[in-house]
Design a protein around this motif. Structure first.
Motif, short mmCIF file in Angstrom:
data_model
loop_
_atom_site.label_atom_id
_atom_site.label_comp_id
_atom_site.label_asym_id
_atom_site.label_seq_id
_atom_site.Cartn_x
_atom_site.Cartn_y
_atom_site.Cartn_z
N GLN A 181 0.58 -1.24 0.09
CA GLN A 181 0.15 0.08 0.04
C GLN A 181 0.82 1.19 -0.11
O GLN A 181 2.12 1.26 0.36
N SER B 170 -0.27 0.08 -4.33
CA SER B 170 -1.82 0.60 -4.60
C SER B 170 -2.00 1.89 -3.59
O SER B 170 -1.53 2.24 -2.64
N THR C 41 4.43 -3.35 -7.00
CA THR C 41 3.22 -2.73 -7.29
C THR C 41 2.80 -1.84 -5.94
O THR C 41 2.65 -2.50 -4.78
N PRO D 148 2.33 5.45 -5.38
CA PRO D 148 1.81 4.75 -6.82
C PRO D 148 2.83 4.87 -7.83
O PRO D 148 2.60 3.90 -8.73
#
Length: 122
Positions: free
Chosen positions: A12, A121, A119, A86
């Motif tokens: 995150q 998020s 990745t 992100p």
């Protein structure tokens, strides 16, 4: 030298990850070892490099958030990534340069490992 990157994953915003670049065939301290990344629809981007003598350089976009380090006993270079955003989402690659001078030009790096996906998020 052969390089193997690992440690990617899904995290995150604001989280952390540590990537590893394990070298085999020759000592990692014989090279400048850098990290590059390629985000979706983007070109390869220089992230950071650790020189043979230990000096480090960072892209402005990651300065203060990412830290590159090297463990000669494990023949591994690490990339500690904190405060992830992100826009850090990308495939991350490690690469080794036989030259002694600093460069962020990907074409001057001689050996590349497979990438690891990061990745972040929102």
């Amino acid at each position: 030298v052969q390089l193997q990157a690992s440690g990617g994953g899904l995290v995150q915003t604001g989280g952390s990850l540590r990537l590893s670049c394990a070298a085999s065939g020759r000592s990692v301290s014989s090279y400048a070892v850098g990290w590059f990344r390629q985000g979706p629809g983007k070109e390869h981007e220089f992230v950071t490099v650790i020189m043979r003598g230990g000096r480090t350089y960072y892209a402005d976009s990651v300065k203060g958030r990412f830290t590159i380090s090297r463990d000669n006993t494990k023949n591994t270079v690490y990339l500690q990534m904190n405060s992830l955003k992100p826009e850090d989402t990308a495939v991350y690659y490690c690469a080794a340069d036989r030259d002694y001078s600093y460069t962020k030009n990907e074409y001057e790096y001689d050996f590349w490992g497979r990438g690891t996906q990061v990745t972040v998020s929102s």
